[in-house]
Design an enzyme around this catalytic site. Structure first.
Site, PDB file in Angstrom:
ATOM      1  CB  THR A  73      -0.963  -0.121   1.291  1.00  0.00           C
ATOM      2  OG1 THR A  73      -1.821  -1.042   1.068  1.00  0.00           O
ATOM      3  CG2 THR A  73      -1.787   1.172   1.411  1.00  0.00           C
ATOM      4  CG  ASN A 152      -7.122  -7.614  -4.873  1.00  0.00           C
ATOM      5  OD1 ASN A 152      -7.165  -6.729  -5.797  1.00  0.00           O
ATOM      6  ND2 ASN A 152      -7.946  -7.586  -3.965  1.00  0.00           N
ATOM      7  CB  CYS A 333      -7.636  -3.969   1.881  1.00  0.00           C
ATOM      8  SG  CYS A 333      -5.961  -4.769   1.944  1.00  0.00           S
TER       9      CYS A 333
END
Length: 394
Positions: A73, A152, A333
């Site tokens: 990130t 992802n 996330c």
């Protein structure tokens, strides 16, 4: 935890024993700050530079083109914010896709609030971005493009080299979030048009809390000059681009994890692909009203994303967890969000369908027997949940 079968390796992986073994001395014996001038500090500096060179070898990059960060990130943020702000005098238009990880997506949204104009290129039904769509989105004021290497959630692999060349030919800086791709696809950065690439250690059996950012030619473009500026300020670590005391054990672990991943990359990916395809075929054949999200062929070898009509993915996850199988409904996330996956909506799914998704991601610890054990359990749990669902036909 001994009876659990962990199937959420896109979220994070177990730290490999050899990685941990290599890290331990740098917690307890050689624990100096790599910026210190005394012997232990300089030994720590040598260790970091050795790890940088080891990683560069596997990525076919120069060591001075890699800096270490605290996460994927952070690497994404440095690349996106640092480039957009540095090149703002040349233009204010940025391009990305509509299936990016929140680390990219939300950073672009922040830049939008700073006055930048953003174009989100859509994906096809198989989950890939069209090179032509990216080309059509380019304007005279376009300065930056960021497209993830592999998604992802649905594992779709993007035509990164074609898009990177398209950008490079037009003197536009190109970045890719390769957090999911590193260690699963063989990256050759020296012979690539990619300018910036982000990655993270904990997706490949490395430690949490360490990432990397690759920048071609030390952030210097032949026509644009220096194209990146720091987004945080301090002691000038990592060439001035990421000021913070370096995580020496984490960096050492990252280098070892990449070494393990790349030494048998093709063989491991072939093994995982065989397990993946067997499971997908079994589910689509044996569980009615099930479907695959994204393409079966053009996806990461470890990624399985399935949809089951008439049930909630969260309920499915919790029941499977009780049965000893740890899975996911999407990105870790954003797992606490009640909103359906933006990736699945981008595929064209209705909200109810997007809520009924299940992500299974394989890893080195997962074998065929584990997935064979999951098959009847998944079938039974889906049947039980459908009996309780007011949406299911009875």
């Amino acid at each position: 935890m001994e009876d659990k079968i962990y199937l959420d390796n896109a979220a994070t992986t177990r730290c490999h024993e050899d990685v941990l073994k290599e890290m331990i001395p740098y917690f307890t014996d050689i624990y100096g700050n790599a910026s210190s001038l005394h012997t232990m500090g300089q030994e720590a500096r040598k260790i970091i530079e050795n790890a940088r060179a080891r990683i560069a070898k596997y990525l076919n990059a120069n060591p001075n083109e890699i800096i270490f960060t605290g996460s994927g990130t952070e690497s994404d943020n440095i690349a996106i914010l640092g480039t957009a702000r540095k090149l703002k005098s040349r233009g204010n238009h940025l391009i990305t896709s509509n299936i990016e990880h929140p680390a990219v997506r939300n950073t672009f949204h922040h830049l939008q609030r700073e006055g930048f104009e953003i174009t989100e290129v859509p994906i096809s039904p198989n989950g890939t971005v069209s090179v032509k769509d990216v080309e059509d989105a380019i304007r005279p004021e376009t300065i930056f493009i960021s497209i993830m290497y592999a998604n992802n959630e649905i594992g779709s692999i993007q035509p990164i080299e074609e898009i990177a060349k398209l950008a490079d030919d037009r003197d536009i800086i190109f970045h890719t979030d390769a957090v999911q791709a590193l260690g699963k696809l063989r990256l050759d950065l020296k012979n690539s048009h990619i300018h910036l690439l982000s990655a993270s250690a904990h997706k490949i059996m490395g430690p949490k809390g360490v990432g990397l950012l690759y920048f071609k030619n030390k952030c210097r473009h032949p026509k644009l000059g220096k194209f990146l500026e720091p987004i945080t300020y301090g002691g000038g670590h990592e060439g001035g681009y990421r000021s913070a005391t370096e995580n020496v054990p984490g960096i050492v672990g990252f280098a070892k994890a990449i070494e393990i991943a790349y030494n048998d990359l093709e063989a491991e990916q072939t093994r995982e692909k065989k397990i993946r395809d067997d499971f997908i075929t079994w589910v689509l054949t044996n569980i009615p009203e099930s479907y695959l999200n994204g393409s079966q062929e053009n996806r990461l070898a470890n990624n399985i994303n399935l949809g089951f009509r008439y049930i909630e993915g969260e309920s499915l996850l919790l029941y499977l967890n009780d049965e000893g199988f740890e899975v996911s409904t999407g990105s870790a996330c954003s797992s606490h969000s009640l909103e359906p996956s933006h990736v699945l909506l981008a595929l064209g799914l209705e909200k109810a369908e997007a809520h009924g998704s299940l992500r299974i991601t394989l890893g080195r610890d997962v074998n065929q027997a584990d997935m064979n054990n999951l098959k009847p359990v998944l079938k039974q749990v889906v049947e039980n949940l459908r009996k309780l669902s007011p949406l299911a036909p009875h």
